[in-house]
Design a protein around this motif. Structure first.
Motif: not given
Length: 99
Positions: A14-18, A48-51, A76-77
């Motif tokens: 999930l972090v990778e997708v973000a 996709i990046t809003r959250p 940070l991600l």
């Protein structure tokens, strides 16, 4: 099955997708220029990046300008992605697994 390793893998994905979506949104924004908000691809990446951007905006103090939040979110991600990889590797080695 090792549930901790599985959950770390999901969280890391999930972090990778973000991270990749933030990177792609930045590239599309550079290519589209001032008309980026009319670009449908840019808008998809914005959804996709809003959250992730909302979470970083919530965590950061108000003195950080809104224009800098996407760059800060990316770094940070990315650091979180590296940390999750390290944790997953440590758990795999502790359990005698090859991950």
């Amino acid at each position: 099955m090792h549930l901790e390793i599985f959950l770390l893998g999901i969280l890391r994905a999930l972090v990778e997708v973000a991270v990749l979506s933030l990177l792609a949104q930045g590239v599309v924004g550079l290519l589209a220029g001032t008309a980026r908000h009319d670009n449908p691809v840019y808008r998809v990446f914005a959804i996709i990046t809003r959250p992730a951007l909302g979470a970083i905006r919530f965590l950061t103090p108000r003195l950080i300008r809104d224009e800098h939040v996407p760059l800060l979110a990316f770094f940070l991600l990315f650091c979180l992605w590296i940390l999750l990889a390290y944790l997953k590797r440590t758990l795999c080695l502790a359990n005698g697994l090859i991950c």
